[in-house]
Design a protein around this motif. Structure first.
Motif, mmCIF file in Angstrom:
data_model
loop_
_atom_site.group_PDB
_atom_site.id
_atom_site.type_symbol
_atom_site.label_atom_id
_atom_site.label_comp_id
_atom_site.label_asym_id
_atom_site.label_seq_id
_atom_site.Cartn_x
_atom_site.Cartn_y
_atom_site.Cartn_z
ATOM 1 N N ARG A 196 -2.847 84.284 -49.050
ATOM 2 C CA ARG A 196 -1.505 83.843 -48.701
ATOM 3 C C ARG A 196 -0.698 83.660 -49.973
ATOM 4 O O ARG A 196 -1.152 82.970 -50.902
ATOM 5 C CB ARG A 196 -1.551 82.520 -47.929
ATOM 6 C CG ARG A 196 -2.132 82.645 -46.534
ATOM 7 C CD ARG A 196 -2.003 81.331 -45.770
ATOM 8 N NE ARG A 196 -2.842 80.287 -46.326
ATOM 9 C CZ ARG A 196 -2.907 79.037 -45.857
ATOM 10 N NH1 ARG A 196 -2.144 78.685 -44.834
ATOM 11 N NH2 ARG A 196 -3.707 78.157 -46.387
ATOM 12 N N PRO A 197 0.487 84.257 -50.050
ATOM 13 C CA PRO A 197 1.339 84.002 -51.218
ATOM 14 C C PRO A 197 1.752 82.539 -51.254
ATOM 15 O O PRO A 197 1.839 81.878 -50.208
ATOM 16 C CB PRO A 197 2.536 84.919 -50.982
ATOM 17 C CG PRO A 197 2.564 85.132 -49.508
ATOM 18 C CD PRO A 197 1.138 85.116 -49.061
ATOM 19 N N LEU A 198 2.002 82.031 -52.419
ATOM 20 C CA LEU A 198 2.375 80.624 -52.562
ATOM 21 C C LEU A 198 3.864 80.465 -52.243
ATOM 22 O O LEU A 198 4.721 80.907 -53.016
ATOM 23 C CB LEU A 198 2.081 80.132 -53.980
ATOM 24 C CG LEU A 198 0.607 80.173 -54.392
ATOM 25 C CD1 LEU A 198 0.454 79.755 -55.845
ATOM 26 C CD2 LEU A 198 -0.235 79.281 -53.489
ATOM 27 N N PRO A 199 4.199 79.843 -51.116
ATOM 28 C CA PRO A 199 5.611 79.697 -50.743
ATOM 29 C C PRO A 199 6.329 78.780 -51.722
ATOM 30 O O PRO A 199 5.795 77.754 -52.159
ATOM 31 C CB PRO A 199 5.538 79.079 -49.345
ATOM 32 C CG PRO A 199 4.232 78.355 -49.314
ATOM 33 C CD PRO A 199 3.300 79.180 -50.149
ATOM 34 N N GLY A 200 7.540 79.163 -52.056
ATOM 35 C CA GLY A 200 8.321 78.354 -52.984
ATOM 36 C C GLY A 200 8.204 78.798 -54.424
ATOM 37 O O GLY A 200 8.848 78.206 -55.299
ATOM 38 N N PHE A 201 7.434 79.876 -54.677
ATOM 39 C CA PHE A 201 7.216 80.311 -56.060
ATOM 40 C C PHE A 201 7.305 81.825 -56.155
ATOM 41 O O PHE A 201 6.793 82.550 -55.300
ATOM 42 C CB PHE A 201 5.863 79.836 -56.570
ATOM 43 C CG PHE A 201 5.748 78.357 -56.682
ATOM 44 C CD1 PHE A 201 6.135 77.705 -57.844
ATOM 45 C CD2 PHE A 201 5.287 77.597 -55.616
ATOM 46 C CE1 PHE A 201 6.060 76.315 -57.931
ATOM 47 C CE2 PHE A 201 5.199 76.225 -55.692
ATOM 48 C CZ PHE A 201 5.587 75.580 -56.864
ATOM 49 N N GLY A 202 7.977 82.287 -57.226
ATOM 50 C CA GLY A 202 8.075 83.708 -57.490
ATOM 51 C C GLY A 202 9.095 84.395 -56.606
ATOM 52 O O GLY A 202 9.404 83.946 -55.497
ATOM 53 N N HIS A 203 9.639 85.497 -57.115
ATOM 54 C CA HIS A 203 10.565 86.322 -56.338
ATOM 55 C C HIS A 203 10.635 87.679 -57.023
ATOM 56 O O HIS A 203 10.795 87.770 -58.241
ATOM 57 C CB HIS A 203 11.957 85.698 -56.281
ATOM 58 C CG HIS A 203 12.821 86.267 -55.200
ATOM 59 N ND1 HIS A 203 13.302 87.562 -55.234
ATOM 60 C CD2 HIS A 203 13.291 85.724 -54.042
ATOM 61 C CE1 HIS A 203 14.023 87.793 -54.151
ATOM 62 N NE2 HIS A 203 14.030 86.692 -53.411
ATOM 63 N N GLN A 204 10.506 88.757 -56.232
ATOM 64 C CA GLN A 204 10.459 90.084 -56.823
ATOM 65 C C GLN A 204 11.741 90.469 -57.541
ATOM 66 O O GLN A 204 11.708 91.274 -58.474
ATOM 67 C CB GLN A 204 10.133 91.125 -55.743
ATOM 68 C CG GLN A 204 8.689 91.063 -55.286
ATOM 69 C CD GLN A 204 8.340 92.186 -54.323
ATOM 70 O OE1 GLN A 204 8.360 91.998 -53.127
ATOM 71 N NE2 GLN A 204 8.032 93.339 -54.858
ATOM 72 N N LEU A 205 12.858 89.917 -57.135
ATOM 73 C CA LEU A 205 14.119 90.219 -57.808
ATOM 74 C C LEU A 205 14.355 89.339 -59.031
ATOM 75 O O LEU A 205 15.265 89.616 -59.817
ATOM 76 C CB LEU A 205 15.289 90.064 -56.839
ATOM 77 C CG LEU A 205 15.346 91.065 -55.682
ATOM 78 C CD1 LEU A 205 16.569 90.782 -54.810
ATOM 79 C CD2 LEU A 205 15.386 92.494 -56.188
ATOM 80 N N TYR A 206 13.548 88.274 -59.188
ATOM 81 C CA TYR A 206 13.751 87.324 -60.285
ATOM 82 C C TYR A 206 12.430 87.052 -61.007
ATOM 83 O O TYR A 206 11.871 85.959 -60.903
ATOM 84 C CB TYR A 206 14.327 86.012 -59.761
ATOM 85 C CG TYR A 206 15.605 86.144 -58.976
ATOM 86 C CD1 TYR A 206 16.775 86.604 -59.577
ATOM 87 C CD2 TYR A 206 15.648 85.804 -57.621
ATOM 88 C CE1 TYR A 206 17.954 86.713 -58.858
ATOM 89 C CE2 TYR A 206 16.821 85.913 -56.892
ATOM 90 C CZ TYR A 206 17.973 86.365 -57.517
ATOM 91 O OH TYR A 206 19.134 86.473 -56.806
ATOM 92 N N PRO A 207 11.897 88.021 -61.724
ATOM 93 C CA PRO A 207 10.610 87.789 -62.407
ATOM 94 C C PRO A 207 10.664 86.686 -63.454
ATOM 95 O O PRO A 207 9.634 86.102 -63.792
ATOM 96 C CB PRO A 207 10.306 89.147 -63.041
ATOM 97 C CG PRO A 207 11.626 89.843 -63.128
ATOM 98 C CD PRO A 207 12.411 89.377 -61.951
ATOM 99 N N GLU A 208 11.861 86.368 -63.932
ATOM 100 C CA GLU A 208 11.987 85.335 -64.961
ATOM 101 C C GLU A 208 12.493 84.015 -64.398
ATOM 102 O O GLU A 208 12.777 83.087 -65.156
ATOM 103 C CB GLU A 208 12.915 85.822 -66.076
ATOM 104 C CG GLU A 208 12.387 87.065 -66.782
ATOM 105 C CD GLU A 208 13.393 87.644 -67.743
ATOM 106 O OE1 GLU A 208 14.291 86.906 -68.183
ATOM 107 O OE2 GLU A 208 13.272 88.831 -68.058
ATOM 108 N N GLY A 209 12.590 83.896 -63.091
ATOM 109 C CA GLY A 209 13.023 82.646 -62.475
ATOM 110 C C GLY A 209 14.234 82.850 -61.587
ATOM 111 O O GLY A 209 15.156 83.594 -61.929
ATOM 112 N N ASP A 210 14.233 82.181 -60.433
ATOM 113 C CA ASP A 210 15.301 82.295 -59.441
ATOM 114 C C ASP A 210 16.511 81.465 -59.905
ATOM 115 O O ASP A 210 16.417 80.242 -60.034
ATOM 116 C CB ASP A 210 14.768 81.764 -58.103
ATOM 117 C CG ASP A 210 15.716 81.997 -56.944
ATOM 118 O OD1 ASP A 210 16.928 82.135 -57.183
ATOM 119 O OD2 ASP A 210 15.225 82.026 -55.794
#
Length: 381
Positions: free
Chosen positions: A277-291
């Motif tokens: 399961r991916p960790l909800p609330g963390f990471g985003h494919q469009l924002y590798p350096e932070g949302d």
């Protein structure tokens, strides 16, 4: 901030000659800046190079291009509403994080709709419903959709008014009290939140108003391409938003932090990852350096120890940074909002973007009807 590469690193990642690299720069496809330690040398933007490398690896066959556009691939629909550019979310040329510092959701709607007029989501009729939340929003939007006029052949201003009416109904269905004040103030009063908390709700709504061609927005545009009423387009977006990989991620982030408080951060993270399961609330494919949406909202939110310990443990274990779903979980816990507040805020804020995209799609007069690549059995003669 963006990662920058030396010329040698850029050439190696692209596997091209220097002349080709310079051609990409001259065409604006790769960002370049002087090297801070040696002005005679240049550095090249890593995310631009990664995107180019991915496109080159996929090839340029029509099938490869079409399939790559479905999942985080090549842009598939032209829009002037919003984009993600070098780690920033942009609303019609305006940085969304900067806009969220002062704008209301109504002012954001005026910008995203390019309406040139003030937008209101006022609800002047007292609601008789005792419940609020997703089920109430579905019921109210369904009734509007069933009675709404088809969107084809109508002026954008009339479609925008349909959208404003639908959002007004959605706002009260999601808990806002009736009145003519900005919708964030009406939500804050319903949730017994003070002025500082109301301002955080305002900021969250603005940051959630649009996000390029996400799943729910695509669903709204598909509905609009058929000429469906604007309320039906919002209903399509709302239905898609309920998925755990989209609008349900905020609730999942709260579940993760509760696991973290019960089991300890490291054990909770290990269990989620062990179940694939991916960790909800963390990471985003469009924002590798932070949302940037999380970065804009979190500094003003009082983050409790449970979330802080989870954040630090996730960053240490995976390198992933908090995204907007983490920020919504932090906001919900800090202001003691209803448990489903992340979804309510997401749905209300994003309804502005759904309306913008629905109107843009209708006025483009272009159908959305991709072909499927059939790989099933073929009957014999």
């Amino acid at each position: 901030m963006s990662e920058w590469l030396t010329r040698e690193e850029a050439l190696a990642r692209l596997n091209v000659r220097p002349q080709t690299l310079y051609a990409y720069v001259s065409r604006g496809r790769i960002g370049m800046r002087p090297d801070g330690t040696d002005p005679r040398r240049s550095q090249y933007r890593a995310d631009d190079i990664a995107a180019l490398a991915t496109r080159r690896a996929r090839g340029r066959s029509p099938q490869a291009i079409a399939e790559s556009a479905i999942a985080w691939g090549e842009p598939a629909i032209t829009t002037a509403i919003s984009t993600v550019l070098h780690g920033r979310l942009v609303y019609r040329g305006v940085d969304a994080a900067a806009l969220a510092a002062t704008a209301t959701l109504e002012e954001t709607a005026s910008l995203l709709w390019a309406s040139g007029a003030a937008v209101s989501f006022a609800s002047l009729t007292s609601s008789t419903a005792r419940q609020s939340g997703a089920s109430t929003a579905f019921a109210r939007l369904s009734a509007l959709a069933a009675e709404g006029r088809p969107s084809l052949g109508r002026r954008p201003a009339m479609l925008q008014q349909d959208g404003a009416n639908a959002i007004s109904v959605t706002a009260t269905a999601l808990g806002a009290i009736f009145g003519s004040e900005p919708v964030h103030e009406r939500l804050a009063r319903a949730w017994s939140v003070d002025a500082a908390g109301a301002d955080l709700i305002r900021k969250a709504l603005v940051l959630l108003a649009d996000h390029e061609l996400n799943a729910s927005t695509f669903a709204a545009r598909v509905a609009a391409s058929t000429g469906a009423p604007i309320a039906a387009c919002l209903l399509a977006g709302l239905a898609t938003l309920t998925g755990p990989r989209h609008g349900g991620a905020g609730a999942a982030a709260i579940a993760l932090v509760e696991d973290s408080e019960r089991l300890g951060p490291d054990e909770a993270i290990a269990r989620w990852l062990a179940h694939d399961r991916p960790l909800p609330g963390f990471g985003h494919q469009l924002y590798p350096e932070g949302d940037p949406r999380a970065e804009a909202l979190l500094p003003d939110v009082e983050i409790d120890d449970g979330l802080l310990h989870l954040r630090d443990a996730v960053v240490a274990a995976t390198g992933m940074h908090p995204n907007v779903d983490f920020a919504l979980a932090a906001l919900t816990r800090s202001l003691h909002l209803p448990a489903d507040a992340p979804f309510r805020l997401f749905a209300l804020g994003r309804s502005v973007g759904w309306t913008a995209h629905a109107v843009e799609q209708v006025t483009s007069n272009r159908p959305i009807r991709p072909r499927a690549r059939y790989d099933g059995p073929v009957g014999s003669d």
